[in-house]
Design a protein around this motif. Sequence first.
Motif, short mmCIF file in Angstrom:
data_model
loop_
_atom_site.label_atom_id
_atom_site.label_comp_id
_atom_site.label_asym_id
_atom_site.label_seq_id
_atom_site.Cartn_x
_atom_site.Cartn_y
_atom_site.Cartn_z
N GLY B 20 0.86 -1.19 0.00
CA GLY B 20 0.00 0.00 0.00
C GLY B 20 0.89 1.22 0.00
O GLY B 20 2.10 1.14 -0.25
N GLY B 23 3.77 0.76 2.72
CA GLY B 23 4.85 -0.15 2.35
C GLY B 23 5.68 0.40 1.20
O GLY B 23 6.92 0.34 1.24
N GLU B 41 3.76 -7.99 -1.85
CA GLU B 41 2.35 -7.58 -1.76
C GLU B 41 1.45 -8.75 -2.14
O GLU B 41 1.64 -9.41 -3.15
N GLY B 43 -1.74 -8.78 -3.21
CA GLY B 43 -2.50 -8.63 -4.46
C GLY B 43 -1.74 -7.78 -5.44
O GLY B 43 -0.57 -8.01 -5.72
N THR B 49 -6.31 -0.89 1.65
CA THR B 49 -6.93 0.35 2.10
C THR B 49 -6.50 1.55 1.26
O THR B 49 -7.24 2.52 1.14
N HIS B 54 -10.87 7.72 0.73
CA HIS B 54 -11.71 8.84 0.33
C HIS B 54 -11.07 9.75 -0.70
O HIS B 54 -11.64 10.75 -1.11
N GLY B 55 -9.85 9.44 -1.08
CA GLY B 55 -9.24 10.18 -2.18
C GLY B 55 -8.57 11.49 -1.81
O GLY B 55 -8.11 12.22 -2.69
N GLN B 176 1.94 -13.78 -0.99
CA GLN B 176 1.52 -13.61 0.39
C GLN B 176 2.61 -14.11 1.33
O GLN B 176 3.11 -15.23 1.17
N VAL B 177 2.95 -13.25 2.29
CA VAL B 177 3.91 -13.68 3.30
C VAL B 177 3.18 -14.60 4.26
O VAL B 177 2.18 -14.21 4.86
N SER B 210 1.54 -3.90 6.63
CA SER B 210 0.39 -4.49 5.97
C SER B 210 -0.92 -3.88 6.41
O SER B 210 -1.98 -4.51 6.35
N GLY B 211 -0.87 -2.62 6.85
CA GLY B 211 -2.08 -1.85 7.13
C GLY B 211 -3.01 -2.59 8.06
O GLY B 211 -2.58 -3.06 9.13
N PRO B 212 -4.27 -2.75 7.69
CA PRO B 212 -5.22 -3.42 8.59
C PRO B 212 -4.88 -4.88 8.87
O PRO B 212 -5.42 -5.46 9.79
N TRP B 213 -4.00 -5.45 8.06
CA TRP B 213 -3.62 -6.86 8.29
C TRP B 213 -2.40 -6.96 9.22
O TRP B 213 -1.88 -8.05 9.44
N GLY B 232 -14.82 2.01 7.00
CA GLY B 232 -15.53 3.18 6.48
C GLY B 232 -16.08 2.87 5.11
O GLY B 232 -15.40 2.26 4.28
N THR B 269 -17.71 9.29 5.23
CA THR B 269 -17.76 7.85 5.25
C THR B 269 -18.59 7.42 6.44
O THR B 269 -18.73 8.17 7.40
C1 LIG Z 1 -12.86 4.80 4.27
C2 LIG Z 1 -11.48 5.37 4.43
C3 LIG Z 1 -11.23 6.66 3.96
C4 LIG Z 1 -9.94 7.18 4.07
N1 LIG Z 1 -9.72 8.43 3.57
C5 LIG Z 1 -8.45 8.92 3.57
C6 LIG Z 1 -8.18 10.14 2.94
O1 LIG Z 1 -9.05 10.78 2.36
N2 LIG Z 1 -6.91 10.61 2.97
C7 LIG Z 1 -5.90 9.92 3.58
O2 LIG Z 1 -4.78 10.39 3.58
N3 LIG Z 1 -6.14 8.74 4.20
C8 LIG Z 1 -7.39 8.22 4.19
N4 LIG Z 1 -7.64 7.00 4.77
C9 LIG Z 1 -6.56 6.30 5.43
C10 LIG Z 1 -5.64 5.62 4.43
O3 LIG Z 1 -6.37 5.05 3.38
C11 LIG Z 1 -4.82 4.54 5.10
O4 LIG Z 1 -4.24 5.04 6.26
C12 LIG Z 1 -3.69 4.07 4.21
O5 LIG Z 1 -4.15 3.79 2.91
C13 LIG Z 1 -3.06 2.84 4.78
O6 LIG Z 1 -2.09 2.37 3.87
P1 LIG Z 1 -1.28 1.08 4.19
O7 LIG Z 1 -0.27 0.93 3.12
O8 LIG Z 1 -0.80 1.14 5.58
O9 LIG Z 1 -2.36 -0.09 4.14
P2 LIG Z 1 -2.93 -0.85 2.85
O10 LIG Z 1 -3.13 0.05 1.73
O11 LIG Z 1 -4.08 -1.65 3.31
O12 LIG Z 1 -1.74 -1.80 2.47
C14 LIG Z 1 -1.47 -3.00 3.14
C15 LIG Z 1 -1.16 -4.04 2.12
O13 LIG Z 1 -0.63 -5.19 2.75
C16 LIG Z 1 -0.99 -6.31 1.99
N5 LIG Z 1 -0.90 -7.51 2.81
C17 LIG Z 1 -1.64 -7.87 3.88
N6 LIG Z 1 -1.22 -9.05 4.37
C18 LIG Z 1 -0.19 -9.44 3.59
C19 LIG Z 1 0.68 -10.58 3.59
N7 LIG Z 1 0.58 -11.54 4.52
N8 LIG Z 1 1.62 -10.68 2.62
C20 LIG Z 1 1.77 -9.72 1.68
N9 LIG Z 1 0.99 -8.61 1.67
C21 LIG Z 1 0.03 -8.47 2.60
C22 LIG Z 1 -2.41 -5.99 1.59
O14 LIG Z 1 -2.77 -6.70 0.43
C23 LIG Z 1 -2.37 -4.50 1.37
O15 LIG Z 1 -2.24 -4.15 0.00
C24 LIG Z 1 -8.90 6.44 4.68
C25 LIG Z 1 -9.17 5.15 5.11
C26 LIG Z 1 -10.43 4.60 4.99
C27 LIG Z 1 -10.69 3.21 5.43
#
Ligand SMILES: Cc1cc2nc3c(=O)[nH]c(=O)nc-3n(C[C@H](O)[C@H](O)[C@H](O)COP(=O)(O)OP(=O)(O)OC[C@H]3O[C@@H](n4cnc5c(N)ncnc54)[C@H](O)[C@@H]3O)c2cc1C
Lengths: 397, 524
Positions: B20, B23, B41, B43, B49, B54-55, B176-177, B210-213, B232, B269
Amino acid sequence: MKTDVIIIGAELDGLIAATRLVEYGYTVRILAVGAGSLHYSSAGEHVLGFDSSEQMVKNPFEAIESLNSHHPYRRIGTSNVRLALEWFYKKNDGSNILSVSPAGLGIPVYRALPWQATFDDIKNKNATIVQFRNHGDFTAHLASNELNRAGYKVSVLEFEAPDVFSKNAALAKSFDRLEDPASFFLGLKESLSDETEVLLFAAVMGFKDHQRIMNEAEKIIGIPCREVSTLPPSIPGMRLDDDLTSNLKQQKVSIHSGVKIIEHRSNGSHCIAVTDDIGRSYEASIFIVSTGGVLMGGLDIDSHGNVHETSLGLEVYQSEPLSAVSVDTSLHALHMAGVETDNELRPLKGYRNVCVTGRSLSHWNPAQESSCEGVCISTGWVAAETAHNQLMGMKNG
Amino acid sequence: MHKSKSISLNAPRAIIIGGGATGCGVARDLSMRGFKVTLIEFGDLGSGTSSRFHGMLQSGARYAVSDTEYAAECMRERLNIANTAPEVVEQTGGLFVTLPDDPEGFDDRFYTCCQEAGIPVKELPPEQVMGEEPNISRKVLRAFSVPDATIQPWGLVNLLADDIRRRGGEILTRHQVTDIDVTAGRVRGVTAIGQSGERRIEADVVINASGPWSARVASLVGETANIELGKGSILVFSHRMVSRAINRCRPPTSHDIIVPTGTISLFGTSSEVVDTPDTTHVRPEEIQELLKNAEPLIPNIRNYRAFRAWAGVRPLFRPQGWDSDKPLSRRHSVINHGDNGIDGFYTILGGSLTTHRSMAEDIGDRICQHFGLNESSKTADIPLSKSSKKSDWHPVGNYKNVEKTQNFGSPICECESVNKEDIVSLIESHGINHLHDFRRRSRVGFGPCQGTFCGSRVASLLAEYDSEYPSKNDLGKFWTERLKGSIFTSWGQQAKQLVLSDSIYRETLGIRLDKDILPVEDCR
Ligand SMILES: Cc1cc2nc3c(=O)[nH]c(=O)nc-3n(C[C@H](O)[C@H](O)[C@H](O)COP(=O)(O)OP(=O)(O)OC[C@H]3O[C@@H](n4cnc5c(N)ncnc54)[C@H](O)[C@@H]3O)c2cc1C
């Protein structure tokens, strides 16, 4: 001027009802917002391709019994379905054949259209599919890969169309206009490998002059030539639409397009007249609602998920809930919504001199069943019979 | 000093789990500091996420009152990203409007706090704002403009990925890890499973992004991560109903922002705490809540064409002993699992897409410290963009391009104006062979028709290049995936569209729904 019958909507079912009613000698008027969904239809005559467990059906009539008991076919009865289809298709042998889809997959149809490609046509033969350059509504490579995987022998020939057009309708018309089709097909023949035994075109080979063009193609190229349907708009659907409407116009049926019915007058039990969105009123003894369901705006779904019948405000059946549980159940609910009727297609609740046909009826799913033309033709036919009986009754009583 | 250097033989090896924004940001930061990075990654890049959001590239104004310090961080990052990656940012500007129901006095505090956070805020006359934004309520009492912007997430992660690859880093998508190797108290590498089988990759440091994971990944080595999963849901409308991102001027809650992005608008949201990161299902009640709560701001909202909804899960950081009533801060947090005896394993959580770069800088600093390296972050200074021209991303770029090149010949996607050449170049240069991956890079299938017409056209182009295509009902998968979002909005015009789409795919093409992905839940 008051007519015997007013048909609201120019769907296949409405055109069929009109055709049948003029055979009986009634005066008919068709009021429609625009062209019907034949313009989107897939080529072919789908009567019942899949049963409710999505198994492919060989004999559509035998499979009717497996449909839900409110299904239009069950409502009007298998014998009426047979009569209607025999009347329209002049065929009664009751078995499906597999037509070739633009994705190279099989679609069961009750009868192939003239020149429509079926799997029988390409079996054990070397087939070539022609992809006109820039013709974005046709997917020859997709079809060919899929067919090859299934064990057929198909290759693609990219070829310049008679004109630069990339859209179905323009391409079809460019074939009608072609001054020297013989030399066009001769050029095509030279580009073909000698092994080709059957040639598949996109279903854009002429609009009005379709027959002439295909005859010419077969004559010049010397092998069977067939058509495979395309993405919409559907030229085969438009050809059928054109045939039906031209015939009706010859029979003095007036077809008004650009007319949106939004109001009506009644005496409580019967509808007397309908009124369009600019206030014009039309009177008739019988009204047939052939408004094309959700697809064509005959049914409208509001943002709360409630379904409304838009022309006469008829009560609508809707399975609870319309909203997403899973993709297939929600899609299914969208199709199943519609007006519930008695066996003669009169709404269960509503006026006695109204019939509902085709996509505006409840309890069927054309996409899942592959049954669109069959239901439209047979319900259009039954609505005409109901109207006939009622008009006879009015005359006699 | 800024030229990319080849990786030295004894450069520390870092594995980043998650592609994401976080990462990708971390991987870029570390590769600029001389690490040999591998990003893994599950996918496609940005499919979590980071695209179910929300863009917005936040100015921070939304958090000015609740967390002024975090708001200031957003503002700095907002400026930075618009400078270093202008082609993925659209400087729409933002508005905060006070409506009759909004708490009295909040707007004054909002104004002061924005100033404290360094956010350029300006009060505008309500009549002017209502004139410029004809679709919003006529009851605006006060209005403030702030420099909110929008960002194209896939554009961002792919710019980051290109930069990582240029610097010698490796990116494994669709992997997938499944295991993290820890021996003698130190992390040694990971096991990843992809289409072509299992792979073991060695590393000196493993970063869980891995964000929410994150909690799930941390649990592979028996660790925890204090995360709260905040789902959301967002409702998507065709057309740009507003020209700026518009917020209610009230303490940030749910249902209070409308954002114009691309050719569409996003309203959201809803928010609720969930117990699994895989929840992308939008409940029908959530849709009704969204519509109901949008009405005070956009009175005519029900008559606009909604064509899709999606849900994302926020990986919120939940500090120990947090009073459960207070909304969680948007700040990020780094967990050094070395403190629990797993040396070289880190988790990063919280934050937002807007602050992905500063988050990466923070964890990069700690990791350098871990290795005793004296390399500082360079991500704020070196542009990400390929061109030196600092053009603002333009949502109708595709249309402009078609006009400029006079290429009207072979449209593939009419909704988003994508031509055959665009698709062919993606096939040829990126070797893409999943319909979904085209969508993320070219916007095919994004528009109101949701892939009804373009899906089979792209499939046919793919078939031309690859005689094995389509395998495993790829077209059926693509269509079912599109339906999973658009089925939530089956009313009005979109109901018609769904029926049309169904009749084209099933009746004309003979494609069947993909049974494996029918339930509207994701799973990994
Ligand atoms: C509804 C909503 C609205 C939002 N609006 C905004 C906004 O307007 N502006 C803003 O700045 N932020 C916004 N956010 C927050 C923002 O989207 C997140 O904080 C941010 O995208 C998180 O990024 P990330 O890379 O941490 O997580 P992710 O994008 O979820 O990336 C994590 C990745 O890890 C991968 N993964 C998981 N497990 C494994 C594994 N075992 N092996 C390999 N890969 C794995 C997943 O496939 C995923 O692609 C919003 C969030 C939500 C839910």
